[in-house]
Design an enzyme around this catalytic site. Structure first.
Site, PDB file in Angstrom:
ATOM      1  N   GLY A  33       0.813  -1.220   0.000  1.00 21.90           N
ATOM      2  CA  GLY A  33       0.000   0.000   0.000  1.00 21.90           C
ATOM      3  C   GLY A  33       0.834   1.252   0.000  1.00 21.90           C
ATOM      4  O   GLY A  33       2.049   1.209  -0.227  1.00 21.90           O
ATOM      5  N   ASN A  34       0.188   2.388   0.228  1.00 23.71           N
ATOM      6  CA  ASN A  34       0.900   3.666   0.301  1.00 23.71           C
ATOM      7  C   ASN A  34       0.258   4.540   1.382  1.00 23.71           C
ATOM      8  O   ASN A  34      -0.740   4.157   1.983  1.00 23.71           O
ATOM      9  CB  ASN A  34       0.906   4.355  -1.071  1.00 23.71           C
ATOM     10  CG  ASN A  34      -0.484   4.671  -1.564  1.00 23.71           C
ATOM     11  OD1 ASN A  34      -1.185   5.503  -1.000  1.00 23.71           O
ATOM     12  ND2 ASN A  34      -0.907   3.974  -2.613  1.00 23.71           N
ATOM     13  N   ARG A  35       0.834   5.710   1.622  1.00 23.40           N
ATOM     14  CA  ARG A  35       0.425   6.549   2.746  1.00 23.40           C
ATOM     15  C   ARG A  35      -0.708   7.526   2.441  1.00 23.40           C
ATOM     16  O   ARG A  35      -0.985   8.415   3.232  1.00 23.40           O
ATOM     17  CB  ARG A  35       1.619   7.346   3.273  1.00 23.40           C
ATOM     18  CG  ARG A  35       2.699   6.487   3.894  1.00 23.40           C
ATOM     19  CD  ARG A  35       3.761   7.363   4.538  1.00 23.40           C
ATOM     20  NE  ARG A  35       4.899   6.578   4.971  1.00 23.40           N
ATOM     21  CZ  ARG A  35       4.952   5.914   6.137  1.00 23.40           C
ATOM     22  NH1 ARG A  35       3.928   5.964   6.956  1.00 23.40           N
ATOM     23  NH2 ARG A  35       6.027   5.219   6.453  1.00 23.40           N
ATOM     24  N   SER A  36      -1.350   7.407   1.293  1.00 22.53           N
ATOM     25  CA  SER A  36      -2.435   8.340   0.991  1.00 22.53           C
ATOM     26  C   SER A  36      -3.624   8.118   1.931  1.00 22.53           C
ATOM     27  O   SER A  36      -4.102   7.003   2.093  1.00 22.53           O
ATOM     28  CB  SER A  36      -2.897   8.173  -0.460  1.00 22.53           C
ATOM     29  OG  SER A  36      -3.999   9.016  -0.691  1.00 22.53           O
ATOM     30  N   ALA A 100      -3.800   7.913  -5.029  1.00 19.57           N
ATOM     31  CA  ALA A 100      -2.434   7.409  -5.159  1.00 19.57           C
ATOM     32  C   ALA A 100      -2.542   5.955  -5.618  1.00 19.57           C
ATOM     33  O   ALA A 100      -2.988   5.087  -4.865  1.00 19.57           O
ATOM     34  CB  ALA A 100      -1.709   7.502  -3.826  1.00 19.57           C
TER      35      ALA A 100
END
Ligand code: CTP
Ligand code: CA
Length: 228
Positions: A33-36, A100
């Site tokens: 995943g990502n930090r969005s 994102a």
């Protein structure tokens, strides 16, 4: 006949917004995943609704609540977002790609949990490229459709940041690119998960058309001002 108030300048405009961050499954219990957080995308939704627009939200793993009055389609992975955006873009006048999206996904998704005993001391993941949703939407746009992308960059030098943005908009083929510095610097986080944002908006020629710094709501309104 009532005159539209100044705050209702997008009355009836059909706006499609993606928000959040995709998750790319590895096995039934894990993902990349990502930090969005989805905050800037949801601020866009709120601002567009307040200005009278008819909004559809494609939401990936949001960490913030969504206004109940918006049509929301929940997705998780980039491939799911690709499908949902492509379908919904058909009836949208304005498309804003604030999500994102993971650039790569695991080549295979294990049916059962990946076990340490099988992997050993190191584990190598093979990733394959995801479809570029924004570039695809821009390439197959309908006449008159306005397409706005975001660029998340960790570059700290202002000139180099702008150069990356100019390069990116020429590759994406969208009308405007909202360039956004993100990442952890000296202990503070910028862009992702924060309440405030600082952006520079480029047009398709790479010319700066707008700069905004402030709450994600005020940045959202500045982005919506691009809709003619
Ligand atoms: N985007 C997309 N589909 C992808 C990757 C990105 O639609 N597979 C969109 C994002 O939603 C954003 C824009 O493209 O609106 C730019 O995303 P960004 O990650 O900054 O650019 P990339 O083209 O992926 O390049 P890189 O990550 O290498 O900087
Ligand atoms: Ca990317």
């Amino acid at each position: 006949e009532a005159v539209a108030s100044a705050g209702q300048d997008l009355t009836g405009r059909r706006v499609l917004i993606s928000a959040g961050g995709t998750r790319e499954p590895l096995d039934p219990v894990r993902f990349l995943g990502n930090r969005s957080s989805g905050k800037q995308g949801v601020a866009l939704v709120q601002a567009a609704l307040a200005r009278g627009a008819s909004v559809t939200l494609i939401a990936a793993n949001l960490e913030v609540a969504v206004p109940t009055s918006v049509t929301t389609i929940l997705v998780s992975s980039a491939v799911e977002m690709h499908e949902a955006m492509t379908l919904a873009a058909d009836s949208a006048e304005v498309v804003i790609m604030a999500a994102a999206v993971a650039d790569y996904r695991p080549k295979t998704v294990q049916l059962g949990k990946i076990k340490k005993a099988d992997a050993g001391d190191t584990l190598t993941l093979e990733l394959v490229k995801n479809p570029d949703i924004l570039a695809g939407l821009a390439a197959s746009r309908k006449p008159g459709q306005l397409i706005i992308g975001f660029a998340a960059e960790t570059e700290t030098d202002a000139d180099r940041l702008l150069a990356l943005g100019r390069d990116k908009i020429s590759r994406k083929g969208c009308d405007f690119l909202v360039v956004n510095r993100v990442g952890h610097t000296s202990g503070a986080t910028e862009g992702f998960g924060t309440e405030r944002n600082t952006v520079t908006v480029l047009d398709r020629h790479g010319v700066i058309v707008n700069e905004a710094s402030g709450s994600k709501m005020s940045v959202a309104n500045c982005i919506l001002d691009l809709i003619r």
